[in-house]
Design an enzyme around this catalytic site. Sequence first.
Site, PDB file in Angstrom:
ATOM      1  N   LYS A 145      -9.823  -6.867   9.584  1.00  0.00           N
ATOM      2  CA  LYS A 145     -10.363  -7.052  10.975  1.00  0.00           C
ATOM      3  C   LYS A 145     -10.053  -5.888  11.791  1.00  0.00           C
ATOM      4  CE  LYS A 145      -6.364  -9.130  13.176  1.00  0.00           C
ATOM      5  NZ  LYS A 145      -5.851 -10.503  13.785  1.00  0.00           N
ATOM      6  N   HIS A 166       0.860  -1.141  -0.032  1.00  0.00           N
ATOM      7  CA  HIS A 166       0.038   0.064   0.053  1.00  0.00           C
ATOM      8  C   HIS A 166       0.624   1.186  -0.008  1.00  0.00           C
ATOM      9  CE1 HIS A 166      -3.337  -2.504   0.823  1.00  0.00           C
ATOM     10  NE2 HIS A 166      -4.113  -1.467   0.382  1.00  0.00           N
TER      11      HIS A 166
END
Length: 183
Positions: free
Chosen positions: A103, A38
Amino acid sequence: MAEYYWETPLTDEQIHQLRIGDQVYLTGIIYMARDAAHKRMVELLEQREPLPVDLRQQIIFYAGPCPPKPGQIIGPTAPTTAYRMDPYAPAMFAYGVKGTIGKGPRREIVKEACKTYGAVSFAAIGGLSAILSKCIKVVEIVAYEDLGPEAIRKLEVVNFPVLVAYDADGQDLYEQEIQKYRR
């Protein structure tokens, strides 16, 4: 809360149909990428350079697989903490990514980015790594192989289970559930 069995990529209409708490079983292509990938992708976007993989309209699974045992295509694969990708998520949604899977709770900037760019943030259950791995049928490293387990992988999945944690209206499943049980 609704339940959907959908093929990827999801359409804008499907994304806007989703509400927090909905259960979605994804079949088709999703991509796997973590922090280091990323960081590189957002640096490219800031320089107005193309990404090594066209991720527009796609879903990114925040995870890094364990090494596979002989005969397996991928080792146990669980979602990583989505919060770690929060600094990058608004830029990725602005680029055209339509969903992420991780999560845990996310920052306000991600909730706002979902609303602004018509995207969703899914949650996958971390303790289900063996089950999630069985939903992955094909794995291919498509970029940043030098990052090892953090390389970008293209996954072909069948009935990959996720929950809508943040929807395109900016609703927050974690916030809602904490309020519900706080009494």
